[in-house]
Write an enzyme that holds these catalytic residues in place. Structure first.
Site, PDB file in Angstrom:
ATOM      1  N   LYS A   1      45.273  38.974  49.522  1.00  0.00           N
ATOM      2  CA  LYS A   1      45.537  37.551  49.777  1.00  0.00           C
ATOM      3  C   LYS A   1      46.116  36.895  48.525  1.00  0.00           C
ATOM      4  O   LYS A   1      47.127  36.206  48.575  1.00  0.00           O
ATOM      5  CB  LYS A   1      44.252  36.831  50.194  1.00  0.00           C
ATOM      6  CG  LYS A   1      43.673  37.320  51.502  1.00  0.00           C
ATOM      7  CD  LYS A   1      42.432  36.540  51.906  1.00  0.00           C
ATOM      8  CE  LYS A   1      41.270  36.710  50.947  1.00  0.00           C
ATOM      9  NZ  LYS A   1      40.737  38.086  50.898  1.00  0.00           N
ATOM     10  N   THR A   2      45.449  37.117  47.407  1.00  0.00           N
ATOM     11  CA  THR A   2      45.909  36.495  46.171  1.00  0.00           C
ATOM     12  C   THR A   2      47.261  37.083  45.761  1.00  0.00           C
ATOM     13  O   THR A   2      48.158  36.369  45.319  1.00  0.00           O
ATOM     14  CB  THR A   2      44.858  36.683  45.060  1.00  0.00           C
ATOM     15  OG1 THR A   2      43.616  36.176  45.540  1.00  0.00           O
ATOM     16  CG2 THR A   2      45.239  35.938  43.807  1.00  0.00           C
TER      17      THR A   2
ATOM     18  N   ASP B   1      44.012  29.135  47.200  1.00  0.00           N
ATOM     19  CA  ASP B   1      43.261  30.392  47.301  1.00  0.00           C
ATOM     20  C   ASP B   1      41.794  30.055  47.599  1.00  0.00           C
ATOM     21  O   ASP B   1      41.326  28.965  47.283  1.00  0.00           O
ATOM     22  CB  ASP B   1      43.378  31.158  45.962  1.00  0.00           C
ATOM     23  CG  ASP B   1      43.130  32.658  46.149  1.00  0.00           C
ATOM     24  OD1 ASP B   1      42.817  33.078  47.277  1.00  0.00           O
ATOM     25  OD2 ASP B   1      43.266  33.409  45.154  1.00  0.00           O
ATOM     26  N   GLU B   2      41.084  31.004  48.183  1.00  0.00           N
ATOM     27  CA  GLU B   2      39.644  30.839  48.456  1.00  0.00           C
ATOM     28  C   GLU B   2      39.355  29.568  49.255  1.00  0.00           C
ATOM     29  O   GLU B   2      38.424  28.824  48.949  1.00  0.00           O
ATOM     30  CB  GLU B   2      38.846  30.792  47.129  1.00  0.00           C
ATOM     31  CG  GLU B   2      39.182  31.902  46.154  1.00  0.00           C
ATOM     32  CD  GLU B   2      38.428  33.193  46.423  1.00  0.00           C
ATOM     33  OE1 GLU B   2      37.630  33.227  47.381  1.00  0.00           O
ATOM     34  OE2 GLU B   2      38.666  34.169  45.685  1.00  0.00           O
TER      35      GLU B   2
ATOM     36  N   GLN C   1      33.395  35.518  52.777  1.00  0.00           N
ATOM     37  CA  GLN C   1      33.163  35.255  51.352  1.00  0.00           C
ATOM     38  C   GLN C   1      32.842  33.790  51.082  1.00  0.00           C
ATOM     39  O   GLN C   1      33.004  33.312  49.961  1.00  0.00           O
ATOM     40  CB  GLN C   1      34.368  35.690  50.527  1.00  0.00           C
ATOM     41  CG  GLN C   1      34.601  37.195  50.566  1.00  0.00           C
ATOM     42  CD  GLN C   1      35.756  37.607  49.675  1.00  0.00           C
ATOM     43  OE1 GLN C   1      35.693  37.489  48.463  1.00  0.00           O
ATOM     44  NE2 GLN C   1      36.822  38.104  50.271  1.00  0.00           N
TER      45      GLN C   1
ATOM     46  N   ARG D   1      33.915  43.609  44.650  1.00  0.00           N
ATOM     47  CA  ARG D   1      34.623  43.458  43.365  1.00  0.00           C
ATOM     48  C   ARG D   1      34.957  44.834  42.785  1.00  0.00           C
ATOM     49  O   ARG D   1      35.781  44.960  41.882  1.00  0.00           O
ATOM     50  CB  ARG D   1      33.780  42.688  42.326  1.00  0.00           C
ATOM     51  CG  ARG D   1      33.404  41.245  42.631  1.00  0.00           C
ATOM     52  CD  ARG D   1      34.564  40.423  43.088  1.00  0.00           C
ATOM     53  NE  ARG D   1      34.636  40.386  44.537  1.00  0.00           N
ATOM     54  CZ  ARG D   1      35.725  40.043  45.226  1.00  0.00           C
ATOM     55  NH1 ARG D   1      36.833  39.709  44.600  1.00  0.00           N
ATOM     56  NH2 ARG D   1      35.725  40.035  46.542  1.00  0.00           N
TER      57      ARG D   1
HETATM   58  P1  ATP Z   1      39.577  38.777  47.427  1.00  0.00           P
HETATM   59  O1  ATP Z   1      39.195  38.504  48.845  1.00  0.00           O
HETATM   60  O2  ATP Z   1      38.534  39.540  46.717  1.00  0.00           O
HETATM   61  O3  ATP Z   1      40.050  37.562  46.720  1.00  0.00           O
HETATM   62  P2  ATP Z   1      42.338  39.474  47.866  1.00  0.00           P
HETATM   63  O4  ATP Z   1      42.495  39.559  49.332  1.00  0.00           O
HETATM   64  O5  ATP Z   1      42.798  38.257  47.217  1.00  0.00           O
HETATM   65  O6  ATP Z   1      40.829  39.794  47.507  1.00  0.00           O
HETATM   66  P3  ATP Z   1      43.970  40.841  45.947  1.00  0.00           P
HETATM   67  O7  ATP Z   1      43.150  40.553  44.767  1.00  0.00           O
HETATM   68  O8  ATP Z   1      45.207  40.067  46.149  1.00  0.00           O
HETATM   69  O9  ATP Z   1      43.053  40.745  47.258  1.00  0.00           O
HETATM   70  O10 ATP Z   1      44.334  42.362  46.031  1.00  0.00           O
HETATM   71  C1  ATP Z   1      43.371  43.383  45.806  1.00  0.00           C
HETATM   72  C2  ATP Z   1      44.005  44.537  45.062  1.00  0.00           C
HETATM   73  O11 ATP Z   1      44.892  45.235  45.919  1.00  0.00           O
HETATM   74  C3  ATP Z   1      44.842  44.087  43.888  1.00  0.00           C
HETATM   75  O12 ATP Z   1      44.698  45.004  42.835  1.00  0.00           O
HETATM   76  C4  ATP Z   1      46.249  44.102  44.456  1.00  0.00           C
HETATM   77  O13 ATP Z   1      47.211  44.246  43.453  1.00  0.00           O
HETATM   78  C5  ATP Z   1      46.198  45.288  45.386  1.00  0.00           C
HETATM   79  N1  ATP Z   1      47.171  45.173  46.517  1.00  0.00           N
HETATM   80  C6  ATP Z   1      47.206  44.234  47.456  1.00  0.00           C
HETATM   81  N2  ATP Z   1      48.212  44.437  48.319  1.00  0.00           N
HETATM   82  C7  ATP Z   1      48.849  45.543  47.914  1.00  0.00           C
HETATM   83  C8  ATP Z   1      50.002  46.283  48.366  1.00  0.00           C
HETATM   84  N3  ATP Z   1      50.694  45.910  49.444  1.00  0.00           N
HETATM   85  N4  ATP Z   1      50.335  47.377  47.662  1.00  0.00           N
HETATM   86  C9  ATP Z   1      49.656  47.769  46.583  1.00  0.00           C
HETATM   87  N5  ATP Z   1      48.575  47.131  46.088  1.00  0.00           N
HETATM   88  C10 ATP Z   1      48.178  46.028  46.742  1.00  0.00           C
HETATM   89 MG    MG Z   2      41.779  36.794  46.106  1.00  0.00          MG
END
Ligand code: ATP
Ligand code: MG
Length: 749
Positions: free
Chosen positions: A42-43, A231-232, A262, A612
């Site tokens: 997402k981030t 975000d969040e 979350q 995490r």
């Molecule tokens: P959270 O819910 O904990 O905030 P999130 O959904 O925001 O998580 P991110 O932090 O954006 O998730 O991504 C998690 C990890 O996966 C990061 O290291 C990110 O770089 C990697 N990632 C996400 N999408 C891809 C992709 N398409 N290809 C490779 N790596 C990815």
């Molecule tokens: Mg995130």
């Protein structure tokens, strides 16, 4: 990456994303919701979407505003954005809600009829103001009940409820002390306004009120930032939700991302409905789900999913990962909390052999767990950083000095005045202080420096008058120096000398080994660093910069340190190795949630903690844990039973440096000898739960003491007598604690 030669941004950006992420990035205009599980990107999508809007859609970078929750998450987002979009990324606004609110208020202080350099009140400033107000209701309250009022007032503000419209929006029957709650809120606001101050909740609620009252301000902000990314979003409270609605209502270029699993700030008024209702708020919203977790190994994800499935009312989500296999997570059980900390350190050490320190985190449920862990890390000489805790800026000496800074910059700040007036003690009694405060209301002289200088007119006499006059002179001289834009480090030294603080701290260090001057030295470093980075920096600028600090964002130091933080502060972050300490009933889940019979938010918190971890996950627990000077037997966390069979290896009875003690029969026993804390064993007077020295009223207020668990402090007062006699102690960490004397390991030093 060479940005200058990169011609095809579009391919470059999209190639780093999976299909639904690409779709999200290319949905540039209109409302967009990404609702997806942990680690699904997402981030990452937010960051790539910003790069896409800038480089492919050619929108000026300064039109974009991204908002997140913690300072560390914001710092990380900024650096990831620079990596993805190149240097132009620094023109985007990436801030926490609070820092964005502060930014708006500083620039528009005239709408509040405040000067630009208004103060920010923290918890203790708030406490001071509310305690003073409660004194107006004699016999009814004691000062310690300020917290109830402070929390209620913040909760009202989070709902955008003002003292005036309170009865229309709040069912007062549900509140304690409801006969005076509105009045206390009103008096608090008046006091705060007279001090030219805002509190933390104001940072969100005041911008909302201003937007409603001054449409031209809202239009200016809508013009300024036509693109919003949040975000969040699952953790927004009503005021934050309204803030977003205001700024994005015109152009509707609003992208919100989050995960209902979350949502961990319900206790502070966040409402997960905000994200679930996004489609209703914005009828034409595009909704995108992400289902692949790129962060964690399968076994870690299975643990997280296994536990969260026990919650009801979830949005259906299917998370999968292609990271099959991986190390099996382990639960270690130590004999007590000290040994648990030692185990945590040994796990950190082990991980450091193949993992950089910045990729290792120790997470805990409550702030109070950090002290033992910090001590163990210090003893083992492992670099660590505590995030989110106010460990540095909450120290007494730092707060003292910052209060001087605040009063010098804003002479009307009552909270700063209340701290400065007798720090160090200068013999101005409570009555004299009250006279100054009364004179302030009567004479309408707002500036405390002037009030102090006119002691005679304000009813002060003798020693108090002379001391007040002297303080006024010092403040004036210091203000002049500050305005002359002197070297801030030198300014600090002058302040310490002139006010006598240096002498007091040095004396305390000498007698108590309190290390105050060491921390003052850290503050000097912080001032000098700031001045080095920002030419023409003033004291006011410095205060503004640190006012929102819960972490100092020193990236070099960060790279080489293990992170220690509460689970709440770990939101959005990721680490190769995660150690979750205190996996016990009544701790994680927290006893208050268990008492209230709803542990679903605790379960989400555990889900956040587990997710995490990228590759390694350890849980630790202690068979007994010290609480308020007593050991209590602990039970394992009920979440253990929710972890699907075979995913977690349970190592029982772990003990560092010896065999585990026999299980204890009692559930509540006095502190046992030496085992808990090696340093205590060498000190006479320790060793048994009942301290003979404590009998017969040996202590009196002012005595310097050493407590077996909390270290050095000073006796404030004794309460009651006989076996139930209690002792109140102000410890060097600035906290006051109360104990039953008979059961406390204490000695005079
Ligand atoms: P959270 O819910 O904990 O905030 P999130 O959904 O925001 O998580 P991110 O932090 O954006 O998730 O991504 C998690 C990890 O996966 C990061 O290291 C990110 O770089 C990697 N990632 C996400 N999408 C891809 C992709 N398409 N290809 C490779 N790596 C990815
Ligand atoms: Mg995130």
């Amino acid at each position: 990456m060479n940005f200058a030669t990169m011609t095809d941004w579009k391919d470059q950006i999209l190639s780093k994303l999976n299909e639904p992420q690409q779709q999200a990035v290319q949905t540039v205009r209109g409302p967009l919701l990404i609702l997806a599980g942990a680690g699904s990107g997402k981030t990452r999508t937010i960051i790539h979407r910003m790069a896409y809007i800038i480089h492919v859609e050619k929108v000026p970078a300064h039109y974009l505003a991204a908002v997140t929750f913690t300072n560390k998450a914001a710092a990380e987002m900024r650096s990831r954005l620079l990596n993805t979009a190149g240097p132009i990324g620094s023109e985007c606004t990436v801030r926490t809600f609070h820092s964005l609110g502060l930014y708006l208020l500083r620039r528009n202080a005239q709408y509040l009829e405040y000067p630009e350099n208004f103060s920010i009140w923290d918890d203790s400033d708030q406490q001071q103001a509310i305690s003073a107000i409660l004194e107006k209701f004699p016999g009814k309250f004691n000062k310690t009940q300020y917290r109830y009022f402070a929390n209620s007032i913040s909760a009202f503000k989070d709902k955008l409820v003002t003292p005036q419209n309170l009865p229309d929006h709040i069912d007062l029957d549900e509140y304690e002390f409801n006969d005076i709650l509105q009045e206390v809120y009103q008096l608090y606001e008046a006091r705060k306004t007279a001090s030219f101050a805002v509190d933390f909740a104001d940072l969100i609620s005041l911008p909302c009120h201003l937007f409603e009252k001054f449409p031209e301000l809202l239009t200016r902000w809508q013009n300024r930032y036509p693109f919003w990314l949040i975000d969040e979003y699952q953790d927004t409270n009503f005021a934050q939700y309204k803030f977003v609605q205001h700024v994005a209502s015109r152009d509707k270029n609003l992208c919100v991302v989050g995960d209902d699993d979350q949502a961990i700030y319900g206790w502070r008024g966040a409402d997960v409905k905000n994200i679930l209702d996004f489609g209703t708020d914005f009828k034409d919203a595009t909704v995108i789900k992400l289902e692949e977790n790129y962060r964690s190994t399968k076994v870690i994800l299975d643990i997280a999913n296994g536990v969260i499935e026990n919650n009801y009312e979830r949005m259906a989500k299917h998370l999968f990962t292609s990271r099959e296999g991986g190390e099996t997570p382990v639960l270690f059980t130590a004999a007590d909390d000290v040994q648990e900390a030692a185990k945590v350190v040994s796990l950190v050490r082990q991980s450091l052999t193949d993992t950089p320190a910045s990729e290792i985190a120790v997470l805990y449920r409550t702030n109070s767990q950090s002290r033992l862990l910090e001590e163990a890390m210090l003893n083992a000489k492992i670099n660590y950083r505590v995030y989110g805790g106010l460990s540095f800026f909450a120290r007494k000496e730092i707060k003292d000095i910052l209060a001087y800074f605040k009063l010098i910059v804003n002479g009307k700040d009552e909270a700063a005045f209340a701290r400065v007036i007798n720090t160090p003690p200068r013999g101005i009694g409570d009555k004299s202080v009250e006279k100054i405060l009364t004179a302030r209301i009567d004479s309408r002289i707002g500036d405390f420096t002037d009030l102090l200088a006119q002691g005679d007119q304000n009813g002060l006499s003798g020693k108090a008058r002379d001391a007040a006059a002297k303080l006024a002179e010092q403040l004036k001289a210091l203000r002049k120096k500050a305005e002359a834009r002197a070297d801030l480090g030198f300014f600090l030294d002058e302040l310490l000398e002139m006010t006598g603080l240096a002498k007091v701290y040095e004396e305390e260090d000498r007698l108590l080994g309190s290390g105050r001057m060491e921390y003052v030295g850290e503050l000097r470093n912080s001032l000098l660093n700031y001045q080095r980075q920002t030419s023409q920096a003033t004291l006011g600028d410095y205060l503004q910069q640190i006012s929102l600090i819960t972490t100092t964002e020193d990236h070099e130091a960060e790279k080489a340190s293990v992170s220690l933080m509460t689970v709440h502060n770990a939101k959005g972050l990721e680490f190769e190795t995660v150690i979750i300490a205190g996996f016990e009933k009544d701790l994680f889940p927290h006893f208050l949630a268990e008492r209230d019979g709803d542990i679903s938010e605790e379960r989400r918190l555990f889900y956040v903690a587990v997710t995490r971890a990228k590759s390694r996950l350890y849980l630790t627990q202690a068979e007994r844990r010290m609480r308020q000077g007593f050991y209590e037997q602990s039970k394992t966390s009920p979440f253990l039973n929710e972890i699907p069979h075979g995913l977690l290896r349970v190592e029982k009875g772990y003990s560092v440096g010896g065999s585990a003690p026999k299980p204890f029969k009692q559930s509540f026993i006095p502190r046992a000898p030496a085992a808990a804390k090696p340093t205590a064993s060498s000190s006479p007077g320790f060793g048994s739960g009942i301290n003979p020295q404590n009998k017969g009223g040996k202590f009196s207020s002012g005595d310097k003491i050493l407590h077996s668990n909390f270290g050095k402090g000073r006796v404030l007062r004794l309460e009651g007598d006989g076996d139930s006699q209690r002792i109140h102690i102000l410890f060097d960490d600035g906290k006051t604690r109360k104990f039953i004397l008979k059961f406390t390991d204490l000695k005079i030093i």
